[in-house]
Design an enzyme around this catalytic site. Structure first.
Site, PDB file in Angstrom:
ATOM      1  N   HIS A 124       0.870  -1.196   0.000  1.00 43.12           N
ATOM      2  CA  HIS A 124       0.000   0.000   0.000  1.00 43.12           C
ATOM      3  C   HIS A 124       0.904   1.243   0.000  1.00 43.12           C
ATOM      4  CE1 HIS A 124      -3.476   2.423   0.634  1.00 43.12           C
ATOM      5  NE2 HIS A 124      -3.702   2.226   1.924  1.00 43.12           N
ATOM      6  N   HIS A 183      -2.429  -2.255  -9.359  1.00 43.97           N
ATOM      7  CA  HIS A 183      -3.427  -1.660  -8.465  1.00 43.97           C
ATOM      8  C   HIS A 183      -4.676  -2.541  -8.467  1.00 43.97           C
ATOM      9  CE1 HIS A 183      -6.009   1.389  -6.627  1.00 43.97           C
ATOM     10  NE2 HIS A 183      -4.873   1.925  -6.223  1.00 43.97           N
ATOM     11  N   ASP A 200       2.799   5.598  -6.594  1.00 44.97           N
ATOM     12  CA  ASP A 200       4.025   5.454  -5.808  1.00 44.97           C
ATOM     13  C   ASP A 200       5.278   5.245  -6.656  1.00 44.97           C
ATOM     14  OD1 ASP A 200       2.867   5.837  -3.333  1.00 44.97           O
ATOM     15  OD2 ASP A 200       2.197   3.763  -3.221  1.00 44.97           O
TER      16      ASP A 200
HETATM   17  N1  ACO Z   1       4.790  -6.523 -10.266  1.00 46.06           N
HETATM   18  C1  ACO Z   1       4.695  -7.742 -10.830  1.00 46.06           C
HETATM   19  N2  ACO Z   1       3.548  -8.472 -10.862  1.00 46.06           N
HETATM   20  C2  ACO Z   1       2.473  -7.923 -10.290  1.00 46.06           C
HETATM   21  C3  ACO Z   1       2.497  -6.644  -9.711  1.00 46.06           C
HETATM   22  C4  ACO Z   1       3.707  -5.937  -9.714  1.00 46.06           C
HETATM   23  N3  ACO Z   1       3.812  -4.740  -9.157  1.00 46.06           N
HETATM   24  N4  ACO Z   1       1.267  -6.353  -9.225  1.00 46.06           N
HETATM   25  C5  ACO Z   1       0.501  -7.408  -9.488  1.00 46.06           C
HETATM   26  N5  ACO Z   1       1.224  -8.359 -10.149  1.00 46.06           N
HETATM   27  C6  ACO Z   1       0.750  -9.663 -10.600  1.00 46.06           C
HETATM   28  C7  ACO Z   1       0.686 -10.636  -9.416  1.00 46.06           C
HETATM   29  O1  ACO Z   1       1.888 -11.308  -9.224  1.00 46.06           O
HETATM   30  C8  ACO Z   1      -0.458 -11.530  -9.827  1.00 46.06           C
HETATM   31  O2  ACO Z   1       0.028 -12.434 -10.782  1.00 46.06           O
HETATM   32  P1  ACO Z   1      -0.549 -13.946 -10.857  1.00 46.06           P
HETATM   33  O3  ACO Z   1      -2.008 -13.777 -11.179  1.00 46.06           O
HETATM   34  O4  ACO Z   1       0.260 -14.570 -11.922  1.00 46.06           O
HETATM   35  O5  ACO Z   1      -0.324 -14.533  -9.492  1.00 46.06           O
HETATM   36  C9  ACO Z   1      -1.420 -10.584 -10.534  1.00 46.06           C
HETATM   37  O6  ACO Z   1      -0.609  -9.500 -11.043  1.00 46.06           O
HETATM   38  C10 ACO Z   1      -2.496  -9.996  -9.626  1.00 46.06           C
HETATM   39  O7  ACO Z   1      -1.829  -9.369  -8.537  1.00 46.06           O
HETATM   40  P2  ACO Z   1      -2.406  -9.322  -7.058  1.00 46.06           P
HETATM   41  O8  ACO Z   1      -1.300  -8.981  -6.120  1.00 46.06           O
HETATM   42  O9  ACO Z   1      -3.200 -10.543  -6.783  1.00 46.06           O
HETATM   43  O10 ACO Z   1      -3.405  -8.085  -7.218  1.00 46.06           O
HETATM   44  P3  ACO Z   1      -4.090  -7.299  -6.040  1.00 46.06           P
HETATM   45  O11 ACO Z   1      -5.207  -6.536  -6.642  1.00 46.06           O
HETATM   46  O12 ACO Z   1      -4.391  -8.197  -4.911  1.00 46.06           O
HETATM   47  O13 ACO Z   1      -2.935  -6.317  -5.528  1.00 46.06           O
HETATM   48  C11 ACO Z   1      -1.387  -4.567  -5.455  1.00 46.06           C
HETATM   49  C12 ACO Z   1      -2.775  -4.995  -5.933  1.00 46.06           C
HETATM   50  C13 ACO Z   1      -1.197  -4.943  -3.989  1.00 46.06           C
HETATM   51  C14 ACO Z   1      -1.279  -3.042  -5.559  1.00 46.06           C
HETATM   52  C15 ACO Z   1      -0.318  -5.228  -6.340  1.00 46.06           C
HETATM   53  O14 ACO Z   1      -0.453  -4.780  -7.664  1.00 46.06           O
HETATM   54  C16 ACO Z   1       1.092  -4.963  -5.836  1.00 46.06           C
HETATM   55  O15 ACO Z   1       1.558  -5.665  -4.928  1.00 46.06           O
HETATM   56  N6  ACO Z   1       1.803  -3.934  -6.410  1.00 46.06           N
HETATM   57  C17 ACO Z   1       3.120  -3.588  -5.930  1.00 46.06           C
HETATM   58  C18 ACO Z   1       3.023  -2.742  -4.672  1.00 46.06           C
HETATM   59  C19 ACO Z   1       2.516  -1.360  -4.959  1.00 46.06           C
HETATM   60  O16 ACO Z   1       2.986  -0.655  -5.816  1.00 46.06           O
HETATM   61  N7  ACO Z   1       1.530  -0.934  -4.138  1.00 46.06           N
HETATM   62  C20 ACO Z   1       0.973   0.414  -4.187  1.00 46.06           C
HETATM   63  C21 ACO Z   1      -0.413   0.426  -4.744  1.00 46.06           C
HETATM   64  S1  ACO Z   1      -1.028   2.107  -4.815  1.00 46.06           S
HETATM   65  C22 ACO Z   1      -1.319   2.455  -3.176  1.00 46.06           C
HETATM   66  O17 ACO Z   1      -1.704   1.620  -2.397  1.00 46.06           O
HETATM   67  C23 ACO Z   1      -1.079   3.792  -2.704  1.00 46.06           C
END
Ligand code: ACO
Length: 384
Positions: A224, A263, A320
Site C-alpha cells: 500500500h 493496483h 508510488d
Molecule cells: N509486479 C509484478 N507483478 C504484479 C504486480 C507488480 N507490481 N502487481 C501485481 N502483479 C501480478 C501478481 O503477481 C499476480 O500475478 P498472478 O495472477 O500470476 O499470481 C497478478 O498481477 C495480480 O496481482 P495481485 O497482487 O493478486 O493483485 P491485487 O489486486 O491483490 O494487488 C497490489 C494490488 C497490492 C497493488 C499489487 O499490484 C502490488 O503488490 N503492487 C506492488 C506494490 C505497490 O505498488 N503498491 C501500491 C499500490 S497504490 C497504493 O496503495 C497507494
C-alpha cells in the site's frame, strides 16, 4: 453453490462496503474525482488546504471559508513538549511510520474532545489531526537527523511550512508547489486498505485518533503506501540505469513484485501517476547526479513493465512509482515518503469516518471455517 458452500472474496475484492460521496474511482477509464471534481483540475488549480476543506466539509470553500479554515490549521499546527519528547525518544531507532503512529496515538491524550463523538467535535478533531500530523512528520525528519524541532511559521502555507519545518529554510516555489501537489494527490482514494482499517476501527465507536492510528498502521505496508519508499529502494538497488532490464527480468522470473506498479482498482495508468509523470520528466531532464540516474532508471523500468504487463495484465505505474525521485529532488529523505502520504490521507480517512458515523454499523464480516469440530479435549500430560 449448495447449502454448504459460501462465496469467499479473498481480500474483499469486488465487495462494496458503503455508499459514499467522498470519492469516485473509475479503474477502467483511469479517472479519479474528489467529491465530483476531477483530480487533474484539483492538481492544477487547487491547494492542499482547499482540497482538505473539500473532503472534510463536502464542497469547495468560498474565499472567507478557506481563509478561516487555513487559520484554524495554523492555530493547531504546533505540538506539545510531550509529543516532541515521544518523537525524540523513537526517531533514531524506529521507522518514521512507527514513530508517526505512536505520536498520533499519543495526541489523543491531549484532545479535550476525545470522547465527544458528535459530528462537530469530530470535524474539529480532524482539523487538529490534519494540522499536527504534518508538524509531527517534519519533527520526525529533524530528530532522526539529530536536529532540533523547528516551530511552525504561520506566515507560510501548509506545504511550504512543512518543508520549512523539515529543512530549516523556506523552500523555493517549485519545491513548495510539488509538496502541495503530493498532498493533494495523496489526500483521498476511496476504500483502500488504510481507509478500510480506519473505518473498521471507527465503526466500533472508538475515537477518531484510534481510527486514524489504524489507518497509519495499514498504510505502512509496501503493498500500500509503503510502496513509494520501496520503489525508490528498488531504483537505488538497480544502480546503473543500464541494469534496469536485467533487474526487472530477474525479479519477474522470481515472481517478485515491482513496487510502484499494479493496483486493485486501476487496470490502466493511475491518473495520479500520469500527473506526477509530467513533473518527473520535467525535473528529471533539468537534474544531474542521483536524480538524473533515478529518472533514467524509472523511465526504463516503466517502458519495460508496460510492454510486458501493461495491456496484457492491466499492470501499470501507480502513484508510488514516480514520487521517489521527485521527493529526493525536493530534499525529502526516503523514509519520510509514506509519513507524508499519511499526513495528507488523514483528510480522506477523516472524511470517510465523518460520512460513515451518522449511520454507523460495526464491520463484522464472516470467515468460512474449514477446520475440524467436536474434538475431544485431552489432558496436557496425555497428549502425544
Ligand atoms: N509486479 C509484478 N507483478 C504484479 C504486480 C507488480 N507490481 N502487481 C501485481 N502483479 C501480478 C501478481 O503477481 C499476480 O500475478 P498472478 O495472477 O500470476 O499470481 C497478478 O498481477 C495480480 O496481482 P495481485 O497482487 O493478486 O493483485 P491485487 O489486486 O491483490 O494487488 C497490489 C494490488 C497490492 C497493488 C499489487 O499490484 C502490488 O503488490 N503492487 C506492488 C506494490 C505497490 O505498488 N503498491 C501500491 C499500490 S497504490 C497504493 O496503495 C497507494
Amino acid at each position: 453453490m449448495n447449502g454448504n458452500e459460501v462465496k469467499i472474496s479473498i481480500g474483499l475484492e469486488g465487495i462494496y462496503i458503503a455508499e459514499t460521496k467522498v470519492c469516485k474511482i473509475d479503474g477502467i477509464a483511469g479517472k479519479l474525482w474528489y467529491r465530483g471534481y476531477p483530480i487533474e483540475s484539483l492538481a492544477a488549480d487547487s491547494s492542499f488546504e482547499e482540497v482538505a476543506y473539500l473532503l472534510l466539509y463536502g464542497s469547495l470553500p468560498k474565499k472567507t471559508e478557506l481563509d478561516s479554515f487555513a487559520e484554524q490549521l495554523k492555530k493547531e499546527r504546533d505540538i506539545s513538549d510531550n509529543i516532541k519528547m515521544i518523537i525524540k525518544s523513537l526517531a533514531q531507532k524506529s521507522h518514521p511510520m512507527d514513530v508517526l503512529r505512536t505520536a498520533v496515538s499519543a495526541l489523543s491524550s491531549e484532545d479535550p474532545e476525545l470522547t465527544d463523538n458528535s459530528p462537530e467535535a469530530n470535524l474539529r478533531k480532524a482539523v487538529r489531526l490534519t494540522a499536527k500530523m504534518t508538524t509531527i512528520v517534519a519533527a520526525i525528519g529533524r530528530m532522526r537527523a539529530g536536529k532540533d524541532y523547528i516551530k511552525p511559521d504561520n506566515s507560510l502555507g501548509h506545504a511550504e511550512n512543512f518543508m520549512y519545518m523539515l529543512s530549516g529554510s523556506k523552500p523555493n516555489k517549485e519545491v513548495a508547489k510539488f509538496i502541495d501537489l503530493m498532498l493533494v494527490l495523496h489526500a483521498e482514494h476511496g476504500t483502500n486498505a488504510s481507509t478500510f482499517s480506519t473505518m473498521v476501527t471507527g465503526s466500533t465507536l472508538a475515537d477518531l485518533y484510534a481510527a486514524i492510528t489504524s489507518g497509519i498502521c495499514a498504510l505502512k505496508g509496501p503493498l500500500h503506501g509503503g510502496a513509494d519508499e520501496a520503489a525508490l529502494k528498488m531504483m537505488r538497488t538497480i544502480g546503473d540505469p543500464a541494469n534496469t532490464e536485467k533487474y526487472i527480468e530477474d525479479a519477474l522470473a522470481g515472481k517478485q513484485k515491482i513496487m510502484g506498479f499494479g493496483h486493485r482498482v486501476y487496470k490502466t495508468y493511475d491518473p495520479r501517476a500520469k500527473i506526477l509523470r509530467s513533473w518527473f520528466t520535467d525535473i528529471g531532464s533539468k537534474s544531474s547526479g542521483e536524480v538524473k540516474t533515478l529518472t533514467e532508471t524509472a523511465l526504463r523500468a516503466e517502458k519495460m513493465m508496460i510492454e510486458r504487463l501493461g495491456a496484457s495484465h492491466g499492470i501499470w505505474p501507480n502513484i508510488d512509482f514516480f514520487s521517489g525521485p521527485l521527493y529526493i529532488w525536493a530534499g525529502v529523505p526516503a523514509e519520510l515518503f509514506t509519513p507524508i502520504f499519511a499526513a495528507a490521507r488523514v483528510t480522506g480517512w477523516s472524511a470517510h469516518m465523518l460520512e460513515y458515523w451518522p449511520n454507523n454499523k460495526i464491520f463484522r464480516p464472516l470467515d468460512h471455517y474449514t477446520g475440524q469440530l467436536d474434538l475431544k479435549y485431552i489432558n496436557i500430560n496425555d497428549r502425544k
